[in-house]
Enzyme design. Structure first.
Site, mmCIF file in Angstrom:
data_model
loop_
_atom_site.group_PDB
_atom_site.id
_atom_site.type_symbol
_atom_site.label_atom_id
_atom_site.label_comp_id
_atom_site.label_asym_id
_atom_site.label_seq_id
_atom_site.Cartn_x
_atom_site.Cartn_y
_atom_site.Cartn_z
ATOM 1 C CG HIS A 162 70.860 89.638 66.527
ATOM 2 N ND1 HIS A 162 69.915 90.482 67.065
ATOM 3 C CD2 HIS A 162 70.201 88.881 65.618
ATOM 4 C CE1 HIS A 162 68.747 90.241 66.494
ATOM 5 N NE2 HIS A 162 68.894 89.267 65.617
ATOM 6 C CD GLU B 287 66.355 110.874 41.701
ATOM 7 O OE1 GLU B 287 65.643 111.599 42.423
ATOM 8 O OE2 GLU B 287 66.447 111.002 40.470
HETATM 9 N N1 LIG Z 1 76.481 91.506 59.622
HETATM 10 C C1 LIG Z 1 76.038 92.554 60.309
HETATM 11 O O1 LIG Z 1 75.882 93.655 59.775
HETATM 12 C C2 LIG Z 1 75.749 92.430 61.801
HETATM 13 C C3 LIG Z 1 75.535 93.579 62.539
HETATM 14 C C4 LIG Z 1 75.318 93.471 63.906
HETATM 15 C C5 LIG Z 1 75.285 92.210 64.486
HETATM 16 N N2 LIG Z 1 75.471 91.087 63.734
HETATM 17 C C6 LIG Z 1 75.470 89.770 64.403
HETATM 18 O O2 LIG Z 1 76.807 89.286 64.461
HETATM 19 C C7 LIG Z 1 76.789 87.859 64.498
HETATM 20 C C8 LIG Z 1 77.701 87.317 63.415
HETATM 21 O O3 LIG Z 1 77.197 87.717 62.161
HETATM 22 P P1 LIG Z 1 78.163 87.956 60.907
HETATM 23 O O4 LIG Z 1 77.375 88.755 59.922
HETATM 24 O O5 LIG Z 1 79.495 88.439 61.356
HETATM 25 O O6 LIG Z 1 78.310 86.451 60.377
HETATM 26 P P2 LIG Z 1 79.177 85.946 59.130
HETATM 27 O O7 LIG Z 1 79.872 87.064 58.447
HETATM 28 O O8 LIG Z 1 78.284 85.064 58.342
HETATM 29 O O9 LIG Z 1 80.329 85.089 59.823
HETATM 30 C C9 LIG Z 1 80.070 83.912 60.400
HETATM 31 C C10 LIG Z 1 81.338 83.211 60.871
HETATM 32 O O10 LIG Z 1 80.926 81.990 61.455
HETATM 33 C C11 LIG Z 1 81.511 80.866 60.794
HETATM 34 N N3 LIG Z 1 80.429 79.898 60.577
HETATM 35 C C12 LIG Z 1 79.477 79.895 59.614
HETATM 36 N N4 LIG Z 1 78.622 78.872 59.788
HETATM 37 C C13 LIG Z 1 79.037 78.212 60.893
HETATM 38 C C14 LIG Z 1 78.564 77.057 61.582
HETATM 39 N N5 LIG Z 1 77.479 76.390 61.166
HETATM 40 N N6 LIG Z 1 79.244 76.666 62.680
HETATM 41 C C15 LIG Z 1 80.333 77.317 63.094
HETATM 42 N N7 LIG Z 1 80.833 78.415 62.481
HETATM 43 C C16 LIG Z 1 80.185 78.855 61.402
HETATM 44 C C17 LIG Z 1 82.098 81.397 59.491
HETATM 45 O O11 LIG Z 1 83.365 80.786 59.290
HETATM 46 P P3 LIG Z 1 83.736 79.716 58.172
HETATM 47 O O12 LIG Z 1 84.712 80.374 57.263
HETATM 48 O O13 LIG Z 1 84.318 78.604 58.964
HETATM 49 O O14 LIG Z 1 82.436 79.334 57.465
HETATM 50 C C18 LIG Z 1 82.337 82.888 59.792
HETATM 51 O O15 LIG Z 1 83.589 83.073 60.348
HETATM 52 C C19 LIG Z 1 75.330 87.439 64.338
HETATM 53 O O16 LIG Z 1 74.796 87.226 65.635
HETATM 54 C C20 LIG Z 1 74.693 88.677 63.706
HETATM 55 O O17 LIG Z 1 73.302 88.790 63.953
HETATM 56 C C21 LIG Z 1 75.726 91.154 62.402
#
Ligand SMILES: NC(=O)c1ccc[n+]([C@@H]2O[C@H](COP(=O)([O-])OP(=O)(O)OC[C@H]3O[C@@H](n4cnc5c(N)ncnc54)[C@H](OP(=O)(O)O)[C@@H]3O)[C@@H](O)[C@H]2O)c1
Length: 317
Positions: A99, A222
């Site tokens: 993103h 729905e």
């Molecule tokens: N979710 C979606 O549907 C989606 C779709 C398209 C794009 N994106 C993009 O993909 C990217 C990742 O999103 P996500 O949804 O995959 O995130 P997520 O599921 O919340 O995963 C975040 C990861 O980062 C680690 N983390 C959390 N807080 C942190 C911090 N302060 N410092 C370092 N590491 C940290 C977490 O590991 P720990 O176990 O160590 O906390 C986890 O492995 C974002 O840019 C998002 O906008 C998401």
């Protein structure tokens, strides 16, 4: 284009959450050498081991990789990037995101060794992985920063092709279009708009004596059938297929519920996104504000009704 550009590189996946897990698995299955970077204290570390990776610290992963994909929460990316500046400066690196938030709003210091790119699947990581495994792929867009080399474009495109293997929708876009479109859509339609419409409609029926279960089916469940119809038939096709009662009611009442002034509000919301005001507000909001938003519905009648109906909703799809 084939996958050689990405297959010839070592890829560090920083973060092993929703997206990280799917990107890492899909790239590995495409023959790409993947190094998972995670925090030893977090849940991600153990999950990566369960999936057969040997996680390392963020700094080790960045030092060893050619391509570094930041798959952390958007609000955490700029801090992590700044902390990794010396590793990112140790040699040429391609730095990618799913993103464009951090890049688009100027939160990342440009480094002479770093070229930026974006690969954004149009859906959650679990769906990206499932579609890869079924061979269908998930629509995905990619972008490179202005002034990037052709090699960067090849890296971005082959990375996208690998994680979305099987999709027929793979398009080049820009950081600006992806970031603005994604933020705007989730604020006014996908989450913000739809949740407000459903909750208010549910509450209106309940306040008028309807049993909550019935209200939930009518105003929320729905919606899945409506969206299926919309995606299969399009706007005019849908209007042609619904009953005369639904057609007349929607034509005369819909614009009262979402009046023309809503467009002006949408424009204000968009202006806050484009100017960076929303990004600054989010960055300073803090975890307490996010937790408050996250727990807003826990224990509400709406939520309790959903939980009571959950066993039946799957079969009603
Ligand atoms: N979710 C979606 O549907 C989606 C779709 C398209 C794009 N994106 C993009 O993909 C990217 C990742 O999103 P996500 O949804 O995959 O995130 P997520 O599921 O919340 O995963 C975040 C990861 O980062 C680690 N983390 C959390 N807080 C942190 C911090 N302060 N410092 C370092 N590491 C940290 C977490 O590991 P720990 O176990 O160590 O906390 C986890 O492995 C974002 O840019 C998002 O906008 C998401």
């Amino acid at each position: 284009m084939a996958l050689e550009s990405i297959q010839s590189k070592k890829v560090a996946i920083l973060g092993y959450g929703n997206q990280g897990r799917a990107h890492a698995a899909n790239l590995r299955d495409c023959g790409v050498e993947v190094l998972v970077g995670a925090r030893e204290t977090g849940r991600a570390w153990g999950k990566a081991i369960e999936d057969g990776f040997l996680p390392v610290s963020f700094s080790k992963a960045v030092r060893e990789a050619d391509v570094v994909m930041f798959l952390l929460p958007d609000t955490a990316i700029s801090t992590a990037y700044a902390q990794l500046e010396s590793e990112l400066s140790s040699g040429p690196k391609w730095v990618g995101f799913a993103h464009g938030f951090s890049f688009q709003f100027g939160q990342l210091k440009p480094l002479p060794t770093v070229q930026f790119f974006l690969v954004a699947p149009k859906g959650a990581g679990s769906v990206l992985r499932a579609r890869f495994c079924s061979g269908e792929g998930l629509p995905t867009v990619f972008a490179v920063a202005a002034g990037s080399t052709e090699a960067t474009r090849h890296i971005a495109e082959s990375y996208a092709r690998a994680i979305a293997r099987g999709t027929s929708f793979l398009k080049e876009t820009t950081f600006q279009i992806e970031t603005e479109g994604d933020l705007f859509a989730e604020q006014v339609v996908l989450v913000g708009g739809v949740m407000e419409l459903m909750r208010n409609a549910f509450q209106t029926l309940v306040e008028n004596g309807h049993p909550p279960e019935m209200a939930f089916f009518d105003t929320c469940q729905e919606l899945t059938a409506t969206l299926d119809l919309f995606i299969n038939a399009g706007p005019s096709g849908m209007l042609a297929k619904i009953s005369p009662t639904a057609l007349y009611g929607a034509a005369t009442r819909g614009p009262r519920v979402v009046p023309p002034e809503t467009r002006a509000t949408m424009q204000l919301v968009f202006d806050e996104i484009r100017s960076g005001a929303f990004a600054r507000e989010l960055q300073s909001a803090g975890e307490a504000a996010l937790e408050k938003a996250r727990s807003k519905e826990s224990g509400s009648l709406w939520d309790k009704t959903y939980l009571g109906l959950k066993p039946y909703l799957e079969s009603a799809k």
